[in-house]
Design an enzyme around this catalytic site. Structure first.
Site, PDB file in Angstrom:
ATOM      1  N   CYS A 197       4.620   0.989  -7.753  1.00 44.26           N
ATOM      2  CA  CYS A 197       5.770   0.246  -7.241  1.00 44.26           C
ATOM      3  C   CYS A 197       6.811   1.198  -6.642  1.00 44.26           C
ATOM      4  CB  CYS A 197       6.350  -0.662  -8.321  1.00 44.26           C
ATOM      5  SG  CYS A 197       7.475  -1.915  -7.629  1.00 44.26           S
ATOM      6  N   HIS A 243       1.827  -3.826  -9.671  1.00 47.94           N
ATOM      7  CA  HIS A 243       1.896  -3.274 -11.032  1.00 47.94           C
ATOM      8  C   HIS A 243       0.544  -3.440 -11.720  1.00 47.94           C
ATOM      9  CE1 HIS A 243       6.269  -2.605 -11.488  1.00 47.94           C
ATOM     10  NE2 HIS A 243       6.318  -3.476 -10.487  1.00 47.94           N
ATOM     11  N   GLU A 266      -0.332  -2.546 -14.640  1.00 48.40           N
ATOM     12  CA  GLU A 266      -0.152  -2.904 -16.054  1.00 48.40           C
ATOM     13  C   GLU A 266       0.133  -4.389 -16.247  1.00 48.40           C
ATOM     14  OE1 GLU A 266       3.985  -2.216 -14.565  1.00 48.40           O
ATOM     15  OE2 GLU A 266       2.029  -1.334 -14.161  1.00 48.40           O
TER      16      GLU A 266
END
Length: 176
Positions: free
Chosen positions: A28, A144, A146
């Site tokens: 990001c 992202h 995650e």
């Protein structure tokens, strides 16, 4: 952002790691910091990738019906991976399907000066932008991992496996 990296000494450390051929991954804002300059605060980036980062332009952010498109771009979206002549995507995306979904939260996007650094793209309601960029041992995602379920975790696992096994995340032809 980049001012904090410079103030803390992390900027030079990241540049040195990349120059030494160590694998570097940006996520990001980390992707955005890899470029030469950003419109966000009109600041210099790390300069590891050619180009700049720009805000989604208000004039661009209108759909086919003339309705304004929401910024920031938040939510799930697909990533179209670029492939080599053999049909293989970047090795960090090994085992991940073409047009798989990943989770995004951003108002800025990269505008590379060299199209060769684009590894994957996303279309946000008609606005196309690079979602994955990289060169040599540097790779970065605008999404992202995650927050992107199994596919996002696979990106991390591939990055770590390649770094451990080969000491390189670059495609095989580039790492020779």
């Amino acid at each position: 952002g980049s001012r904090t990296l410079e103030r803390t000494g992390l900027g030079p450390a990241v540049r040195e790691a990349a120059a030494a051929g160590r694998p570097v991954m940006g996520i990001c804002l980390g992707l955005q910091l890899l470029f030469e300059r950003s419109e966000e605060g009109d600041v210099a980036g790390l300069g590891l990738l050619p180009g700049h980062v720009r805000k989604f332009a208000a004039a661009q952010m209108v759909d086919a019906a003339g309705e304004r498109i929401k910024v920031p771009h938040m939510g799930w979206n697909t990533v179209r991976l670029r492939t080599d002549a053999a049909g293989a995507a970047h090795p960090v995306f090994e085992g991940i399907a073409q047009d798989d979904f990943f989770y995004f939260v951003h108002s800025y996007h990269p505008a590379p000066a060299d199209d060769a650094v684009v590894i994957g793209e996303t279309d946000y309601l008609g606005v196309r932008f690079p979602a994955v960029v990289g060169r040599d041992n540097v790779v970065a995602t605008q999404f992202h991992p995650e927050k992107s379920g199994a596919s996002g975790l696979r990106v991390y696992a591939n990055f770590l496996r390649l770094a451990r096994e080969r000491g390189s995340i670059a495609p095989a032809a580039a790492s020779r």
